[in-house]
Design a protein around this motif. Structure first.
Motif, PDB file in Angstrom:
ATOM      1  N   VAL A 175       0.947  -1.460   0.105  1.00 52.32           N
ATOM      2  CA  VAL A 175       0.517  -0.591  -0.041  1.00 52.32           C
ATOM      3  C   VAL A 175       0.716   1.121   0.177  1.00 52.32           C
ATOM      4  O   VAL A 175       0.610   2.782  -0.994  1.00 52.32           O
ATOM      5  N   LEU A 176       2.340   1.742   0.629  1.00 50.09           N
ATOM      6  CA  LEU A 176       2.694   2.095   0.553  1.00 50.09           C
ATOM      7  C   LEU A 176       3.740   2.503  -0.522  1.00 50.09           C
ATOM      8  O   LEU A 176       3.908   3.637  -0.779  1.00 50.09           O
ATOM      9  N   GLY A 177       4.208   1.466  -0.351  1.00 42.47           N
ATOM     10  CA  GLY A 177       5.447   1.670  -1.645  1.00 42.47           C
ATOM     11  C   GLY A 177       6.172   2.001  -0.778  1.00 42.47           C
ATOM     12  O   GLY A 177       6.874   2.017  -0.393  1.00 42.47           O
ATOM     13  N   ASP A 178       6.809   3.806  -1.939  1.00 37.85           N
ATOM     14  CA  ASP A 178       7.881   3.946  -1.501  1.00 37.85           C
ATOM     15  C   ASP A 178       7.689   5.103  -0.781  1.00 37.85           C
ATOM     16  O   ASP A 178       8.743   6.109  -0.137  1.00 37.85           O
ATOM     17  N   GLU A 179       6.134   5.435  -0.361  1.00 37.01           N
ATOM     18  CA  GLU A 179       5.860   6.310   0.945  1.00 37.01           C
ATOM     19  C   GLU A 179       6.126   6.060   1.725  1.00 37.01           C
ATOM     20  O   GLU A 179       6.248   4.859   2.539  1.00 37.01           O
ATOM     21  N   PRO A 180       7.024   6.556   2.939  1.00 38.79           N
ATOM     22  CA  PRO A 180       7.235   6.427   4.142  1.00 38.79           C
ATOM     23  C   PRO A 180       6.155   6.161   5.531  1.00 38.79           C
ATOM     24  O   PRO A 180       5.969   5.754   6.412  1.00 38.79           O
ATOM     25  N   ASN A 181       4.729   6.939   4.996  1.00 39.90           N
ATOM     26  CA  ASN A 181       3.432   6.932   5.791  1.00 39.90           C
ATOM     27  C   ASN A 181       2.564   7.282   4.884  1.00 39.90           C
ATOM     28  O   ASN A 181       2.441   7.643   3.521  1.00 39.90           O
ATOM     29  N   GLN A 182       0.807   7.389   5.600  1.00 41.16           N
ATOM     30  CA  GLN A 182      -0.003   7.268   4.469  1.00 41.16           C
ATOM     31  C   GLN A 182      -0.268   8.740   4.870  1.00 41.16           C
ATOM     32  O   GLN A 182      -2.143   9.217   5.303  1.00 41.16           O
ATOM     33  N   LEU A 183       0.526   9.952   6.322  1.00 41.85           N
ATOM     34  CA  LEU A 183      -0.398  11.146   6.575  1.00 41.85           C
ATOM     35  C   LEU A 183      -1.047  11.882   5.361  1.00 41.85           C
ATOM     36  O   LEU A 183      -2.290  12.745   6.228  1.00 41.85           O
TER      37      LEU A 183
END
Length: 562
Positions: free
Chosen positions: A379-387
């Motif tokens: 779900v996040l892929g390369d992103e560190p979070n879902q903020l």
């Protein structure tokens, strides 16, 4: 040492932890905040009595302006806390510390609370092991000669969970009264390690347990501000994630974030303690608030879905991390088929959390790290979070938080027996100094034991029946206790006799103790009844041996006394 402080026990490493300067720091925190702590605990007792009289929690009118104001945010993520997709939890035992640091998780929750038995040797050893781990000086050799070292190139960010506000440290006496266990765990860690953590690119980070409302969060914030002043740390250096594990805190999530906003690192869905809190708050309210077997209580139950989705909404609305609940399964090489089924269930659970918007989640065993990471990576892929993912589609619905009527499941004889067995086995291990113990392939801690004993108490009080039509009475439970007791393992150092006595007190007596850890500490630990034990924890995956009273609640007694 200040003559106001008296230390009543000794343990290896104590002189390294309880230095004169460290004790002076603790004393300053104690003098500043002990009266406020006691007031908050008194307010808790009043709220419990109000629930017993029929009140229900609700969103606070007095703080509506905080919820309505969409402009405020918490501080940006602190160094080392940007990516939290996998967090591993566990006690700060030396071998388990090394295993956690080698696990591949992003965060290690170093637990002084529910996964730690508060024997004095554990309190001191936890602080020693934290110091060594932070300074990369930790090693361990088992009695069998196996050596453990940290080999991971990237170790998790360390976040310490101190004991809750309700727990005292009976071995540190100030002016004749015990010091707060919260302030002891927090104070010793921040005093000894804050500068070292900052120098290494991290900081003093905490998980705050058992908070019941925003005023308790405000008290922690005041502690942080003073500690940073005393230690000459920039304000905001300390960060804290609050476990939303009480029903009252679920109605004040945004207010809790607001109180800690300069020190906030988000909220966590503490699922097991949350279930315990639901049972405790509504145990006198009849069958409408009686839940089925613990094993049947999943996160897909409507009231649990409402709780977790509203938590993600509150966090992301304020720029805070939302961390998911514990996966307690313990993989076993002896049963690969059962392990495969359980890992599939863990993967589905973590995929659901990631899909709901959580930024990470908890696991109790290194063998689950990869499964959790894969679910969040998808779900996040390369992103560190879902903020950046808002959940404004989630309604803020107080009724949904306390509506148990649509919870699927039933009470079974097997569920009753399991609760009794787990309660006794866990407390036996806890009395010997083990706060996290594998029982039937699940990692049990104080929170899961609280659910087990509280369900038994509630089922007796409400004269609930199992699916075979038999009423759950104290006599029936006593018979199961006796039957199980004849089948428990016997080995040198076992404390089953005391564990059974403690279980009877907290689950089968007319009064209901607020916490098993309070009852256990007061009965067996506060007076110095601590025993040194050796050998493995006696748990087994073998089947347990097969085998109405009117209860008067402690809160009722409190109302009468008032």
């Amino acid at each position: 040492m200040n003559d106001r402080i008296r230390i009543t026990a000794t343990a290896e490493g104590q002189e390294r932890v309880l230095t004169d300067d460290a004790l002076s720091f603790l004393l300053e925190l104690h003098d500043a905040f002990e009266c406020q702590r006691q007031q908050q605990l008194q307010d808790r007792r009043k709220r419990r009595a109000a629930f017993a009289d029929g009140d229900v929690p609700s969103f606070l009118a007095a703080t509506e302006r905080i919820r309505r104001d969409s402009s405020w945010k918490v501080a940006p993520p602190a160094p080392g806390l940007e990516d939290r997709r996998v967090e591993i939890t566990g006690p700060i035992e030396r071998k388990m510390t090394i295993n956690a640091l080698n696990s591949g998780a992003k965060v290690w929750l170093a637990d002084c609370e529910d996964a730690s038995s508060p024997l004095w040797r554990n309190v001191i050893a936890s602080q020693v092991n934290l110091q060594d781990a932070i300074r990369e000086q930790i090693e361990f050799t088992s009695p069998e000669g196996k050596e453990y070292r940290v080999t991971a190139e990237q170790t998790p960010t360390i976040v310490v969970r101190p004991r809750g506000w309700h727990l005292d440290e009976h071995r540190i006496i100030v002016d004749g009264k015990p010091m707060s266990g919260s302030l002891v765990d927090f104070g010793l860690h921040v005093f000894h390690n804050a500068d070292e953590l900052i120098a290494r690119g991290s900081g003093p980070y905490f998980y705050l347990p058992k908070i019941e409302n925003h005023l308790e969060a405000r008290l922690w914030n005041d502690v942080f501000v003073m500690a940073q002043q005393l230690l000459v740390l920039p304000q905001g250096t300390i960060r804290a994630t609050v476990l939303i594990e009480t029903i009252t805190a679920a109605f004040e999530m945004e207010e809790i974030l607001y109180e800690l906003r300069d020190h906030s690192a988000g909220l966590n869905a503490g699922r097991w303690d949350y279930l315990f809190s639901m049972i405790k708050a509504f145990r006198l309210r009849g069958e409408a608030f009686v839940l089925p077997d613990r094993a049947q209580l999943t996160m897909t139950a409507p009231f649990m879905r409402a709780y977790t989705e509203q938590l993600v909404r509150a966090c992301h609305r304020r720029g805070a991390h939302a961390i998911g609940g514990m996966a307690a399964f313990v993989p076993s090489a002896k049963d690969p088929e059962a392990t495969e089924r359980a890992l599939s269930a863990v993967a589905a659970d973590k995929s659901r959390e990631a899909g709901d918007g959580f930024d990470g989640s908890w696991v109790a065993h290194p063998g689950l790290v990869a499964t959790c990471r894969e679910a969040f990576d998808a779900v996040l892929g390369d992103e560190p979070n879902q903020l950046g993912r808002s959940r404004e589609d989630v309604p803020v619905d107080g009724d949904a938080l306390i509506d148990l009527s649509t919870t699927p499941g039933e009470i079974t004889d097997g569920g009753l027996r399991s609760n009794i067995e787990i309660g006794i086995r866990y407390m036996e291990a806890w009395l010997r100094g083990h706060g996290a113990v594998a029982i039937h392939s699940l990692m049990e801690d104080a929170a899961t034991a609280e659910i087990s004993r509280s369900q038994v108490w509630q089922w007796i009080y409400n004269e609930s029946a199992t699916s075979d039509g038999r009423t759950i009475t104290r006599e029936r439970c006593e018979a199961i206790v006796d039957e199980l007791g004849r089948g428990f393992e016997r080995a040198e150092g076992n404390r089953f006799r005391e564990a059974i006595a403690l279980f009877r007190e907290i689950a089968l007596e007319e009064t209901y103790p607020a916490f098993l850890t309070l009852a256990g500490t007061e009965r067996y630990l506060a007076e110095g009844v601590e025993r040194s034990t050796t050998g493995p924890i006696p748990v087994t995956d073998a089947p347990a041996p097969v085998a109405q009273t009117t209860s008067r609640d402690a809160d009722e007694q409190e109302r009468e006394a008032a």
